[in-house]
Design an enzyme around this catalytic site. Structure first.
Site, short mmCIF file in Angstrom:
data_model
loop_
_atom_site.label_atom_id
_atom_site.label_comp_id
_atom_site.label_asym_id
_atom_site.label_seq_id
_atom_site.Cartn_x
_atom_site.Cartn_y
_atom_site.Cartn_z
CD GLU B 49 -2.84 -0.35 2.61
OE1 GLU B 49 -2.65 0.70 3.25
OE2 GLU B 49 -3.54 -1.27 3.02
CG ASP B 60 -3.43 7.79 8.79
OD1 ASP B 60 -3.48 6.55 8.95
OD2 ASP B 60 -3.49 8.34 7.69
#
Ligand SMILES: Cc1ncc(COP(=O)(O)O)c(C=O)c1O
Lengths: 463, 266
Positions: B49, B60
């Protein structure tokens, strides 16, 4: 468009809502939901509960009662003729949201969302705040309704709006300074979303402006539209006509949408939003999102935003913490693109000139955010000329801004220095106290000069 | 045929789950991040990824934020990302881009799809784009023959599990915990429940589990019921703590062993 038949006795009469957004929260190409899947269930729950609540007579009654008895609504409309002398002969009416409990329009929205929080059975609220006004309003409503409250605030803003940090803490809220990114409102919103996605089972996010994912832009608008609903009636009653223009400052855009909404169908009424121009849009140091930005996605919705070629959000700059935001609510982007509203920048210096002027001519200390709309009135008035009737949303009061203003105008040695000082020198203001604050001013009658002030310990004896 | 689906099926044929590692492009700089990605491939990761740096990474946690912040400030953009895509696919792994939506929208959705396919990328994972808003991306990815990976979460209703999996191609990203990215000591039980629910919604697509996996033991646990295991923050920590490609290689070895001993407790 909602069509309203004449209200029957005992039936609710809700003001007609604009024909936007659509069911999925889109204002033309703007709005929508650009959030992680984990938040969709919470947003759906909020949307559904809100749609049921907003037509529930019990809610409407309680909301109206709180607005009247707690906030102090309706807020008055004040004509400011001496200030208007600086507006090219236009007449200026202020809608006094500064007189609301907690000191700004933010309380209007928060009371609605706090009631909604209780309705969906959550016990904790979180909020982001820039100037601290939304944080104070949320902490206030949480205290009133027995909810626990956490407020995220950029570290930079906790410094320039220290008074509001103290107020939130006194009200029992936890204030978390955010140290990521630009340490201002944008980053506080990121942190609040992270908290929400982690604690969504117990926690409701009380969003402070008409931005964010659906349903926030529409819901916050509905809670804020009371400003314009009241003002339209008030102006018609006292003047027998509508204003020529309605003016408001635009950060995320809630006070502006609040005062605009009732006037949107009145084609002859210009709607003008004033964005924070900072050092000037041409310098790149500003927060004028519609004037200087491009469409993109930030904080859950598509709207204009300040971004670079890589799609990174550009840090905004404004003397006003409440306008220091690189995004704007999607409905404003839409109103701009369909040509129903105009958006213009006001620099820090222009806003501070208007700030000083209102203080000195009318005895009203405005929030620096609201001073952007006042500066807009000074400019617009000179453009449209004598006789024009301008309605300005005075979205908040300036108590929170006294330090920033004192530093800007270099009043007193005790004023905390800020990085604005350096810039003040750069723009050549030097020791000039600034417009409206001439050094040879006459003291107001009855004023006590510094020399004559009674020192603390002796005060009791002489009194 | 989907590049991701094919690779995950190949792993399954070997009796194991696929290992998918995440790193953002540009930390500590573009070349070093690409070098670390290639190290991951050499040490046994099936797919990488490739993270597009973004200024406002809403889901995040602090670890990824810290690294991405450096890349954003250095002006890392889609051109660097495409360079990483070429390197990863050249090294023999499947390259899938992980991006918040705005950098793609800004680059141009059509242009992104065309350039990604030309660079040898398999598709993209879009953590803040739900299928409901993805009309343009669905059309562009169809046209370019790219995979599109959407996320499901413990809070997704059954109806949403059906619509989201129906819109996905390559695999479905099962975000097993409610919260932000970051390594966790325990991989939540919610992962298994969510995998089962998602499989019921759509049995014929691979399900890869992410959010919180940091070591081989956890990877083994997940490999017992998931088709692939996604590891992000643990890799980023290797980079933040300065262990670079060597650290990444060692972690990959541990994780690759983990996905091969599915279900064996640590
Ligand atoms: C007094 C005042 N006016 C305006 C704003 C800007 O917000 P909005 O554009 O949502 O009204 C703020 C925000 O903190 C504020 O405190």
């Amino acid at each position: 468009m909602t069509t309203t038949s004449p209200p029957q006795p005992g039936e609710l009469s809700l003001p007609a809502r604009p024909g936007w957004p659509d069911e999925t929260g889109h204002f033309g190409i703007f709005g929508g939901r650009f959030v992680p899947e984990a938040l969709i269930a919470a947003l759906d729950e909020l949307t559904e509960a809100y749609e049921a609540m907003r037509v529930d007579p019990a809610f409407l009654e309680e909301f109206a009662r709180l607005q009247r008895d707690y906030t102090g609504r309706p807020s008055p409309v004040t004509e400011v003729p001496k200030f208007a002398e600086h507006c090219g002969g236009a007449r200026v009416l202020l809608k006094r949201e500064d007189l609301n409990h907690t000191g700004s329009h933010k309380i209007n929205n928060v009371l609605g969302q706090a009631l909604l929080t209780k309705r969906i059975g959550k016990s904790r609220v979180i909020a982001e705040t820039g100037a601290g006004q939304h944080g104070v309003a949320t902490a206030t409503a949480a205290a009133l309704m027995g909810l626990s409250c956490t407020v995220y605030m950029g570290e930079e803003d906790t410094r320039r709006q220290a008074l509001n940090v103290a107020r939130m803490r006194l009200l029992g809220a936890e204030v978390i300074p955010v140290t990521t990114g630009s340490r201002t409102l944008k980053d506080a919103i990121n942190e609040a979303f992270r908290d929400w996605v982690t604690n969504v089972e117990t926690t409701n996010y009380v969003f402070g402006t008409v931005a964010g994912p659906h349903p926030f832009p529409a819901m916050v608008r509905d809670f804020q539209r009371v400003i314009g609903d009241e003002a339209r009636v008030q102006v018609l009653e006292r003047e027998g006509r509508l204003p020529d223009a309605v003016l408001a400052c635009v950060g995320g855009g809630s006070n502006a949408i609040g005062i605009f909404t009732a006037f949107v169908p009145d084609d002859g009424v210009r709607l003008i939003g004033f964005e924070a121009g900072g050092d000037g849009v041409e310098t790149g140091r500003h927060a004028a999102t519609i004037t200087g930005g491009t469409p993109g996605v930030l904080h859950g919705a598509r709207s204009y935003l300040l971004q670079d070629d890589n799609g990174q959000t550009i840090e905004s700059h404004s003397i006003s913490a409440g306008l220091d935001y690189p995004g704007v609510g999607p409905e404003h982007s839409y109103l701009n693109d369909i040509g129903r509203a105009e958006y213009r920048p006001i620099t820090d210096a222009e806003a501070m000139e208007a700030f000083a002027l209102l203080c000195r001519t009318e005895g009203i200390i405005p929030a620096i955010e609201s001073a952007h709309a006042l500066a807009g009135a000074m400019k617009l008035g000179r453009e449209v000329g004598p006789g024009a009737l301008l309605l300005v949303n005075l979205s908040g009061r300036g108590d929170k801004d006294v330090e920033t203003a004192s530093a800007w105008f270099e009043l007193g040695e005790e004023a905390a220095p800020t990085d604005e000082d350096d810039r003040a020198v750069e723009v050549g203001r030097g020791a000039d106290p600034g417009p409206g604050l001439d050094t040879d001013q006459q003291p107001t009658e009855g004023a006590v000069s510094n020399d004559g002030a009674v020192a603390g310990p002796e005060a009791g004896e002489t009194a | 045929m989907s590049g991701l689906a094919e690779r995950i099926a190949a792993a399954k044929a070997e009796g194991r789950a696929a290992l998918i590692g995440y790193l953002p492009v540009g930390y500590p700089d573009v070349d070093a991040s690409i070098e670390a990605m290639v190290a991951m491939v050499e040490a046994g990761a099936d797919a990488i990824e490739i993270g597009v740096p973004y200024s406002d990474p809403g889901i995040d946690g602090p670890v990824i934020q810290e690294a991405v912040d450096v890349a954003v400030r250095a002006g890392v953009g889609m051109r660097d990302v495409l360079k990483a895509v070429e390197a990863v696919s050249g090294a023999g792994a499947v390259a899938v881009v992980m991006s918040y939506w705005n950098p793609i929208e800004r680059y141009g959705v059509e242009r992104f799809a065309t350039d990604l396919a030309a660079a040898g990328g398999a598709g993209a994972i879009t953590p803040d784009l739900i299928p409901d808003e993805a009309g343009e991306w669905i059309a562009a990815s169809d046209r370019a023959g790219l995979d599109r990976v959407f996320l499901v979460a413990p809070s997704s209703t059954d109806a949403r599990l059906r619509s989201t999996t129906a819109a996905s191609r390559g695999f479905v990203y099962v975000a097993s915990t409610m919260g932000v990215t970051g390594a966790r000591d325990t991989v939540s039980d919610a992962a298994r429940t969510l995998v089962d629910r998602t499989r019921e919604a759509r049995p014929d697509i691979a399900l890869c589990v992410g959010l919180g996996v940091s070591n081989g033991a956890q990877a083994a646990e997940l490999a017992a019921f998931a088709d692939g295991v996604i590891v992000g923050s643990a890799y980023v920590r290797e980079m933040l703590e300065g262990r670079g490609a060597d650290g990444v290689r060692a972690l990959t070895a541990d994780l690759a062993a983990g996905v091969r001993r599915a279900g064996v407790p640590a």
